[in-house]
Design a protein around this motif. Structure first.
Motif, PDB file in Angstrom:
ATOM      1  N   SER A 112      33.770  48.613  44.452  1.00 18.43           N
ATOM      2  CA  SER A 112      32.676  49.437  44.950  1.00 18.43           C
ATOM      3  C   SER A 112      31.606  48.509  45.510  1.00 18.43           C
ATOM      4  O   SER A 112      31.804  47.290  45.577  1.00 18.43           O
ATOM      5  CB  SER A 112      32.118  50.319  43.831  1.00 18.43           C
ATOM      6  OG  SER A 112      31.718  49.537  42.729  1.00 18.43           O
ATOM      7  N   ASP A 113      30.471  49.076  45.887  1.00 22.40           N
ATOM      8  CA  ASP A 113      29.428  48.261  46.518  1.00 22.40           C
ATOM      9  C   ASP A 113      28.802  47.246  45.569  1.00 22.40           C
ATOM     10  O   ASP A 113      28.116  46.332  46.016  1.00 22.40           O
ATOM     11  CB  ASP A 113      28.322  49.160  47.086  1.00 22.40           C
ATOM     12  CG  ASP A 113      28.798  49.981  48.277  1.00 22.40           C
ATOM     13  OD1 ASP A 113      29.801  49.577  48.889  1.00 22.40           O
ATOM     14  OD2 ASP A 113      28.175  51.012  48.577  1.00 22.40           O
ATOM     15  N   ASP A 114      29.000  47.423  44.263  1.00 20.16           N
ATOM     16  CA  ASP A 114      28.406  46.497  43.300  1.00 20.16           C
ATOM     17  C   ASP A 114      29.463  45.819  42.428  1.00 20.16           C
ATOM     18  O   ASP A 114      29.222  45.480  41.282  1.00 20.16           O
ATOM     19  CB  ASP A 114      27.379  47.211  42.419  1.00 20.16           C
ATOM     20  CG  ASP A 114      27.976  48.390  41.656  1.00 20.16           C
ATOM     21  OD1 ASP A 114      29.122  48.774  41.948  1.00 20.16           O
ATOM     22  OD2 ASP A 114      27.290  48.916  40.759  1.00 20.16           O
ATOM     23  N   GLY A 115      30.650  45.630  43.004  1.00 15.30           N
ATOM     24  CA  GLY A 115      31.688  44.902  42.281  1.00 15.30           C
ATOM     25  C   GLY A 115      32.879  45.780  41.952  1.00 15.30           C
ATOM     26  O   GLY A 115      33.012  46.901  42.449  1.00 15.30           O
ATOM     27  N   ILE A 116      33.758  45.275  41.104  1.00 17.38           N
ATOM     28  CA  ILE A 116      34.968  45.997  40.762  1.00 17.38           C
ATOM     29  C   ILE A 116      34.636  47.391  40.231  1.00 17.38           C
ATOM     30  O   ILE A 116      33.679  47.580  39.475  1.00 17.38           O
ATOM     31  CB  ILE A 116      35.798  45.193  39.729  1.00 17.38           C
ATOM     32  CG1 ILE A 116      37.165  45.870  39.485  1.00 17.38           C
ATOM     33  CG2 ILE A 116      35.028  44.972  38.445  1.00 17.38           C
ATOM     34  CD1 ILE A 116      38.113  45.010  38.680  1.00 17.38           C
ATOM     35  N   GLY A 126      31.249  38.698  48.734  1.00 14.65           N
ATOM     36  CA  GLY A 126      29.931  38.148  48.446  1.00 14.65           C
ATOM     37  C   GLY A 126      29.189  38.865  47.333  1.00 14.65           C
ATOM     38  O   GLY A 126      28.066  38.497  46.995  1.00 14.65           O
ATOM     39  N   ILE A 127      29.812  39.883  46.724  1.00 15.43           N
ATOM     40  CA  ILE A 127      29.149  40.688  45.697  1.00 15.43           C
ATOM     41  C   ILE A 127      29.109  39.927  44.372  1.00 15.43           C
ATOM     42  O   ILE A 127      30.069  39.252  43.995  1.00 15.43           O
ATOM     43  CB  ILE A 127      29.887  42.029  45.518  1.00 15.43           C
ATOM     44  CG1 ILE A 127      29.765  42.881  46.787  1.00 15.43           C
ATOM     45  CG2 ILE A 127      29.359  42.800  44.310  1.00 15.43           C
ATOM     46  CD1 ILE A 127      30.641  44.103  46.782  1.00 15.43           C
ATOM     47  N   THR A 128      27.996  40.084  43.646  1.00 17.88           N
ATOM     48  CA  THR A 128      27.871  39.565  42.284  1.00 17.88           C
ATOM     49  C   THR A 128      27.815  40.730  41.310  1.00 17.88           C
ATOM     50  O   THR A 128      27.009  41.651  41.475  1.00 17.88           O
ATOM     51  CB  THR A 128      26.615  38.692  42.137  1.00 17.88           C
ATOM     52  OG1 THR A 128      26.767  37.518  42.943  1.00 17.88           O
ATOM     53  CG2 THR A 128      26.408  38.265  40.691  1.00 17.88           C
ATOM     54  N   LEU A 129      28.683  40.695  40.318  1.00 16.31           N
ATOM     55  CA  LEU A 129      28.753  41.763  39.331  1.00 16.31           C
ATOM     56  C   LEU A 129      27.473  41.791  38.512  1.00 16.31           C
ATOM     57  O   LEU A 129      27.013  40.758  38.019  1.00 16.31           O
ATOM     58  CB  LEU A 129      29.965  41.524  38.424  1.00 16.31           C
ATOM     59  CG  LEU A 129      30.527  42.711  37.646  1.00 16.31           C
ATOM     60  CD1 LEU A 129      31.056  43.779  38.592  1.00 16.31           C
ATOM     61  CD2 LEU A 129      31.640  42.232  36.711  1.00 16.31           C
TER      62      LEU A 129
END
Length: 475
Positions: free
Chosen positions: A195-199, A229-232
């Motif tokens: 999703s937009d903010d990680g897995i 480039g997303i950080t969980l």
């Protein structure tokens, strides 16, 4: 001799240093729009595929860090410290520095906003340090470390009555080489959407329920994910670890970009710390830590150093078992002691931190240049999230300039046009085990210089216009 503290590791670049660096190397200032053009041979290929450190940064790392440290380390070490076989977990001196780097002796609970100076003030007893050092293992880089972890995990988790290979889930998209590497280590691969903010943790839990215990591992890139480039987030990290305990699977966290953040307020710690956070919040739990945090010095110093590390939480016995049973260690001892001595020296004398600050600023400016070029030359064709660190930009191509998805046929034509225009990009489908991302590109901003980045974006825009019939110089 300078001590490399958690505070200094996560400190922001001084304004004077940043301004001088940009001036010397031709990076655009924050106030500038598009980068200034520089003539490039039209026959030269512009390569956005390579996930390499830039050539100038490698040369600087050699002259300012590697060569001086390789000479200076002999003031601390004797030949018999670095040249024979050593402890199976690797050079203790470097493992000690890594413990201090990530404040691994802290027993305090932490939040997303835990400050580095709070961690720095923690006094560490020698007993705590000895325990923490045993939770660090040196590897020959991140990929080698992950391959051997996955090979050993497969053996540890083997069910003699199960004829199927164990199942490892990966994010979609993911680092495009890793699925084949994990398969080579003896695993089956399955994908979980992001999703937009990680897995997507809801999708992950649905898959875990469906597989009924067959999922034995998850490979994830929780920080500046390759390619997105997303950080969980802090909360999603907590829930991910909760799922690993509930459904009994290991998490192999590829954190090769952990140190490559561009913002002073970046506070996320390696995922292995969330195992300890879970145990603090669930003191009655009888489950064991499941996270293996894998890092590397390749992206912040040089790939040729071939030096990485694995971190585990308190209570984990994985490295203790691994270091004794893995044939690589049983035969050859700890990994890469000579280069470990070099990096240990560089951390202690401050040249590692100086180089890290320089590299962060260089990549930050390359990312700014890529963003500026995309916005200036073809903003209507691109959709992306600008990351706060790492190496990559994950870009959706909008051939029509609107929200309609481009067809596979159109994207095939686009990639052929890129080849004709002599610009190399990574097709998004290569980053997914089940496809569906043909209209996405992975662009690496680490390898190219600013003027090459702008020229490369121009060529990508020309390739788009070739496909939709708008290019004035289409051939």
């Amino acid at each position: 001799m300078t001590s490399f503290t958690p505070l200094s590791l996560f400190s922001h670049l001084p304004t004077l240093y940043t301004t001088l660096h940009r001036s010397i190397h031709g990076f655009p200032s924050k106030s500038q729009g598009k980068p200034s053009p520089t003539e490039i041979d039209p026959q030269k290929r512009i390569n956005f595929q390579r996930g390499f450190p830039a050539e100038l940064l490698l040369k600087r790392a050699n002259t300012q860090l590697i060569r001086p440290a390789s000479e200076a380390m002999w003031h601390q070490f004797r030949e018999m410290d670095l040249l024979p076989y050593i402890d199976n977990l690797g050079l203790k001196h470097l493992r000690r520095e890594i413990v201090k780097m990530f404040a691994m002796t802290s027993e305090d609970s932490f939040t997303e906003h835990t400050k580095r100076d709070d961690l720095e003030r923690i006094e560490v007893s020698e007993e705590k340090m000895r325990e923490a050092i045993q939770r660090v293992m040196i590897t020959h880089g991140c990929s080698q470390g992950i391959f051997h972890l996955m090979t050993n995990l497969k053996e540890q988790l083997r069910d003699p009555h199960d004829t199927e290979k164990p199942l490892c889930l990966v994010e979609e998209p993911t680092y495009f080489i890793m699925p084949s590497l994990i398969e080579e280590a003896g695993w089956r691969i399955g994908g979980v959407q992001m999703s937009d903010d990680g897995i997507d943790l809801d999708a992950l839990e649905e898959r875990l329920k469906k597989e009924q215990g067959r999922v034995k591992a998850l490979y994830t890139i929780p920080v500046f994910q390759n390619p997105s480039g997303i950080t969980l987030s802090h909360s999603k990290r907590q829930r991910l670890v909760e799922l690993s305990r509930k459904y009994n699977f290991y998490i192999v966290a590829d954190e090769v970009y952990q140190l490559l953040h561009f913002d002073e307020d970046f506070q996320i710690r390696p995922l292995a710390f969330y195992d300890e956070d879970y145990d603090r919040r669930h003191p009655q739990s009888d489950t064991t830590p499941k996270v293996l945090s894998v890092g590397s010095f390749s992206k912040v110093v040089a790939p040729g150093i071939k030096l990485g590390y694995v971190l585990v939480a308190r209570g984990s016995k994985f490295l203790e078992v691994f270091s004794k049973e893995a044939g690589l260690h049983y035969s050859g001892g700890g990994n890469n002691p000579y280069n470990s001595g070099i990096i240990n020296q560089a951390i202690q004398d401050g040249s590692f931190e100086e180089n890290l600050l320089y590299v962060r600023d260089s990549y930050s400016q390359r990312l700014d240049a890529l963003h500026a070029a995309l916005q200036h030359h073809g903003y209507q064709y691109f959709e992306y999230h600008k990351p706060r660190g790492g190496y990559f930009l994950w870009v959706r191509i909008k051939l029509r300039g609107d929200e309609r998805r481009s067809s596979d046929e159109e994207m095939d034509a686009f990639y052929k046009a890129c080849e004709k225009r002599k610009v190399q990009v990574v097709d998004g489908n290569k980053c997914c085990v089940s496809g569906g991302h043909h209209d996405y590109l992975r662009l690496c901003f680490g390898w190219l210089e600013v003027h090459e980045i702008e020229e490369g974006v121009k060529r990508v825009v020309h390739a788009i216009e070739d496909v939709i019939g708008k290019s004035e110089d289409a051939k």
